[in-house]
Design an enzyme around this catalytic site. Sequence first.
Site, short mmCIF file in Angstrom:
data_model
loop_
_atom_site.label_atom_id
_atom_site.label_comp_id
_atom_site.label_asym_id
_atom_site.label_seq_id
_atom_site.Cartn_x
_atom_site.Cartn_y
_atom_site.Cartn_z
N ASP A 23 18.18 -1.84 24.02
CA ASP A 23 17.50 -1.65 22.74
C ASP A 23 16.24 -0.78 22.86
O ASP A 23 15.69 -0.35 21.84
CB ASP A 23 17.08 -3.01 22.16
CG ASP A 23 18.26 -3.92 21.89
OD1 ASP A 23 19.29 -3.41 21.43
OD2 ASP A 23 18.15 -5.13 22.16
N GLU B 237 -19.20 6.47 2.01
CA GLU B 237 -19.53 6.26 3.42
C GLU B 237 -18.96 4.96 3.99
O GLU B 237 -18.90 4.79 5.20
CB GLU B 237 -21.05 6.30 3.63
CG GLU B 237 -21.85 5.24 2.90
CD GLU B 237 -22.08 5.58 1.44
OE1 GLU B 237 -22.33 4.67 0.66
OE2 GLU B 237 -21.99 6.78 1.10
N ASN C 159 -17.38 10.53 -12.13
CA ASN C 159 -18.82 10.80 -12.10
C ASN C 159 -19.12 12.29 -12.07
O ASN C 159 -20.13 12.75 -12.62
CB ASN C 159 -19.46 10.12 -10.88
CG ASN C 159 -19.56 8.62 -11.06
OD1 ASN C 159 -19.49 8.11 -12.16
ND2 ASN C 159 -19.72 7.91 -9.95
N ASP D 194 15.68 -6.96 22.06
CA ASP D 194 15.05 -7.65 23.19
C ASP D 194 15.66 -7.27 24.53
O ASP D 194 15.27 -7.81 25.56
CB ASP D 194 15.14 -9.17 23.01
CG ASP D 194 16.58 -9.67 22.98
OD1 ASP D 194 17.51 -8.83 23.00
OD2 ASP D 194 16.78 -10.90 22.94
N ASN E 127 -24.76 4.00 -5.82
CA ASN E 127 -23.67 4.16 -4.86
C ASN E 127 -23.68 3.03 -3.83
O ASN E 127 -22.63 2.49 -3.47
CB ASN E 127 -23.82 5.51 -4.15
CG ASN E 127 -22.65 5.81 -3.25
OD1 ASN E 127 -21.50 5.63 -3.61
ND2 ASN E 127 -22.95 6.28 -2.04
N ASP F 176 -20.67 0.27 -3.20
CA ASP F 176 -20.00 0.15 -1.89
C ASP F 176 -20.09 -1.27 -1.34
O ASP F 176 -19.14 -1.78 -0.75
CB ASP F 176 -20.61 1.14 -0.89
CG ASP F 176 -20.03 2.54 -1.06
OD1 ASP F 176 -18.90 2.65 -1.56
OD2 ASP F 176 -20.71 3.52 -0.70
N ASP G 204 20.05 -6.55 16.33
CA ASP G 204 21.22 -7.17 16.93
C ASP G 204 21.42 -8.52 16.25
O ASP G 204 20.52 -9.03 15.58
CB ASP G 204 20.99 -7.34 18.43
CG ASP G 204 22.27 -7.69 19.18
OD1 ASP G 204 23.35 -7.68 18.55
OD2 ASP G 204 22.19 -7.97 20.38
#
Length: 905
Positions: free
Chosen positions: A639, A326, A703, A635, A728, A732, A368
Amino acid sequence: MHKTRNLQFAKACGMKPHRSEIEEAVQAKERLRIAAGMAEKELFLQYGLTAGGLDEARVRQSRGQYGGNSIARKKRDSLGKRLLKSFVTPFTIVLFVLAGISLFTDILLASPQNRSYTTVGMVVTMVLISGLMTFVQEARSEQSAEKLNALVRNSISVLREGQRRELPMNELVAGDIVYLASGDMIPADLRLIRTKDLFISQSALTGESNPVEKFAEPDSLAPAVLIECRDLTFMGSNVVSGSAEGVVIVTGRNTMFGALAEKLTGKKQATSFDEGISKVSWLLIRFILIMAPSVFLINGLFKSGPDRWLNALLFALSVAVGLTPEMLPMIVSANLAKGAVAMSRKKVIIKNLSSIQNFGAMDMLCTDKTGTLTEDRVALEFHCNTEGREDLRILKHAFLNSYFQTGLKNLMDLAIIRHADEDALKPLCEDYRKVDEIPFDFSRRRMSVAVADCSGKCQLITKGAIEEMLSVCSFAEYHGCVQPLNAELRAVVLDKVNDFNKRGFRVLGIAHKNYGQAKSVYTVEDEKDMVLIGYLAFLDPPKASSREAIAKLQDYGVYVKILTGDNDAVTRYICSQVGIDAAQTLLGPEIEGMNDEELGRKAEQTSVFAKLTPDQKTRIVSVLRKRHVVGFMGDGINDAAAMKAADAGISVDTAVDIAKESADIILTEKDLNVLGDGIIEGRKTYANTIKYVKMTSSSNFGNMFSILAACIFLPFLPMLPIQLLILNMIYDISCLALPFDNVDADYLKTPRRWDASSIEKFMLWFGPASSVFDITTYLVMFFLICPQMFGGAYSALSPARQLQFAALFQAGWFIESQWTQTLVIHTLRTEKTPVLQSMASLPVCVLSGLGILASTLLACVIGFGAGPQPLTVFYFIYLLAVVILYSLLVSIVKKRFLQKYGSLL
């Protein structure tokens, strides 16, 4: 007729107390249609304009009447919607379903003495923790992105109170007079009042790639489709070439582009990163949907007792919750946000958080040379006649051309003006007046200005790339007289120019053409039969840091290709100075005759491309993308299309507006070193995200095997539902520090694309490794430790002692599972030997240590259903051996995995 039109316009401008958005849009279109047919005087009259533009009072009035110039960006969701999105994910939906089932089985349908709020409480707590942390992290991510985007501002030249100013586009109001030049974005819907060879790209609105020419003359016969009006330009378009002045008619969301943006706001194309995360999420959910019913059936069929099916259901629910990662959405958001902030410190602004992945995965950079490889401070070194001798007359002609042009002055124009100032030529402009100009465009690669002196004598002065200049010159001044530009003289000119090019100079030709009497308008057709009078030689020296930066990029697996419209000899010289192999150079004219397959093969082998048009740049990027993750750094307006075609469009904050708008990433400094630093940060972000994804998925997969094996041979549940939930949650929480983990320097050297198949391989290899020691722990606990503690085997004990036996077993597996699951993070987070060669960051070490301590105290001191369990010294000796052996096994598997696949994460 004028009176009728004015009344129509006034009606279209009329204010209603509560106009709907539809009514506003209809009136805006009508204002545009009427304005298209108005003469300039009528237009000025309607908006109260003078030759000096709007004053501040009129600006406020216009903003109140017509609104501002902000279009619909991605609307920020309401607080409620953002909370809902944080709490409703594929994983939390699974948890909500499980909580609902548990609510019925544990509380509503259970007898008063058997009611248990534990499972529901734990699931709700986990959802709250995950949702709140995701909400907070997403909010921080949005704030970071908004702050970074605020650093990038597009501006436009506006006439206000008699002064020409640069203002942010969102400050424009209806009635403003704006100036347009090559490279500008159209800031609103405009009625043009003056144009000069103006070509507009409307591809964002029409999809038509070819530029459209626009004019200032009123379009009295306005077509049914407004976009086709020749004297109107629309927000979202951009100036390809030429110059113009226009009056703002419609602003903000009522513009044609604004209306389109309203429809598209919020729609975002998923990146490979988004798709990868989604695939992983649904892969894990499929495992849960297979695993939970399997556990339920096995426990119900193989266990005994009156409540075996209810217990089987509760355990299956807990297994499903335990397998649900989660925290995945929150950890992904945290990684992206942290990466964006870290990159901003490296002078890299991320406009879209999802683009971080493409930036880090980039293995080819097209750019460039000007300002990237060079200092971007062009200096005029020589102004020579055709014989190659310094001649002040050449500088005078160049100065008049650059000074009087109103388009986008490039670095060479500024260098000419600066050099002329040093030679005290500035007063020269007072002796001439500008008659007309022919703006620069990328197909002609030259620009012209017509000037007249005090006597009325007029001359057209043209400067541009030498090849294009020779194409319009029929004569040349040589040895003091005008001679026909024959093949022999042309060869002399090219020899001189090539000599300059080989020394790194960029050369422009200067030509002129005299007219006895000035014309009012000059066009491209007048650029013919001209007299070449000399050359301008500019030097933009290579940056001292360029060689080191390119070597660094190559060391990190990013190969640099130069795509330029400049001369090939100059480009080769600059590339040779900075360490780019220029042995094979591909020119624009050569590319024209190639199909995509042939160009793709050539582009792979070539590092330098010169004399390119904007379309050719885009085409090269597109063919390279078939095999590489390509970034394009630019720029200029030429381009913008290539940036859109690239996986990662990169620009700088000094770029033209359309380039910045097209880019995913903005550099606050035009330097390859800055780019290199940003790439490294992007790869760190990817690395720390993939760590959690792979380790969590493999842990859950392992698991699954362990629980299935336990359910088959154990006469009781291997772990209480509450233990699974806590296990769990602790894992986490331990993983929350992963966004701040260290990443091995060697890992950062290789570009990595998101590959969902690699996650499946990781699961299949490392998941079963954990099951080996889980099953070993089952055997040791069931046949050795527990019988020793209770004086006999499980089957020989009384029911009360069997419950204690099961509780001790469950506590033992709970601690072993938490220790191995948490400590393996340190082994799998790196391809090297953990601790000795690669140390986790302090936050990771602290949280994993606290997780182990918390799980041990819960089982041994606080306890669960049957109270605290007094595990023996022998158990902890065994546990230490398991941790060591598990780490060794994982290290062996890791080594074999690396040998087979070449990469761990």
